[in-house]
Design an enzyme around this catalytic site. Structure first.
Site: not given
Length: 271
Positions: A147-149
């Protein structure tokens, strides 16, 4: 405003770019094709699904040496970015004050800042390779990782396209944290076991980065109409705030699961 413009000119003269930092047209190319970040993020998510399915019935790969070289390369890049951007932003605060370093965006056109801004957002594409190592080595892939990437990739292109004034600090803080994080990953790839406290410190720094990022976005929006500041639009602020608050929640949850709750200590993931 005149003072800010004068300081921008002074900073431009003070921070002369190295030859490799003197780029001309790459920024225009990124502006024109920033929306490709959505396609890249979608392809990344498809790769995750296909990759995990492919590896399900196969043995994990031993990729210690490639992982070390990968992490070391990103560590060196992040360290160089940290030195250049932190020194610039520190001098900018001294010359013009913290407020204008947050809400005055003309300094993003200075060649040194432009170079590191462009390669910062391009590095978010390269960093997707972290996930390939996790999948090929059959390590647990947690939600906060992909999700962060994927969202940072799209948000970085979006922020650059809109010349979000607070983006200078978002980039600078990210460089600093990644310099430490990828150095840690390099040591882990060499089978060096740093103290557990170091991984806790890195996650704590990530949470602190997200808190500071949300605050800086908020201040940029609050100060948007004041003299010498630039207009931070509501949509840019909304997406910035939404993402940073989601990061705060997810990284705080990961910290609790990894380091506080005893039943989950053995479930933590390290690259």
């Amino acid at each position: 405003m005149a003072k800010a413009q004068n300081v921008t000119y002074e900073m431009d003269q003070l921070y002369q770019p190295y030859r490799f930092e003197d780029i001309k047209n790459l920024g225009h190319y990124v502006d024109e094709h920033w929306s490709a970040s959505f396609s890249i993020a979608f392809t990344y998510l498809v790769f995750i699904a296909l990759g995990q399915n492919y590896m399900k019935a196969r043995k994990s790969f031993n990729l210690q040496k490639p992982l070390f070289l990968w992490s070391l390369s990103l560590a060196i890049f992040s360290i160089l970015g940290t030195v250049r951007t932190w020194s610039f932003m520190g001098t900018l605060i001294y010359k013009i004050g913290f407020k204008y370093s947050v809400c005055y965006g003309l300094f993003t056109e200075i060649p040194v800042v432009k170079f590191w801004s462009i390669f910062f957002i391009l590095s978010k594409i390269i960093e997707l390779g972290d996930t390939a190592f996790i999948i090929l080595r059959k390590r647990p892939l947690i939600f906060v990782h992909w999700y962060h990437h994927s969202t940072v990739l799209v948000y970085s292109f979006f922020g650059y396209k809109n010349r979000f004034p607070a983006g200078g600090w978002h980039m600078t803080m990210n460089f600093g944290v990644h310099a430490i994080m990828y150095t840690y990953y390099s040591l882990k790839a060499l089978r060096v076991n740093p103290p557990r406290m170091l991984s806790m410190v890195i996650t704590s720094l990530q949470i602190l980065q997200m808190l500071a990022g949300a605050l800086i976005s908020f201040l940029s929006y609050v100060w948007r109409h004041e003299h010498g500041c630039e207009d931070t639009t509501a949509d840019v602020f909304f997406w910035s705030a939404a993402l940073y608050f989601s990061y705060i929640i997810l990284f705080a949850h990961f910290f609790c699961q990894a380091y506080i709750l005893p039943n989950n200590k053995h479930k933590t993931k390290s690259q």
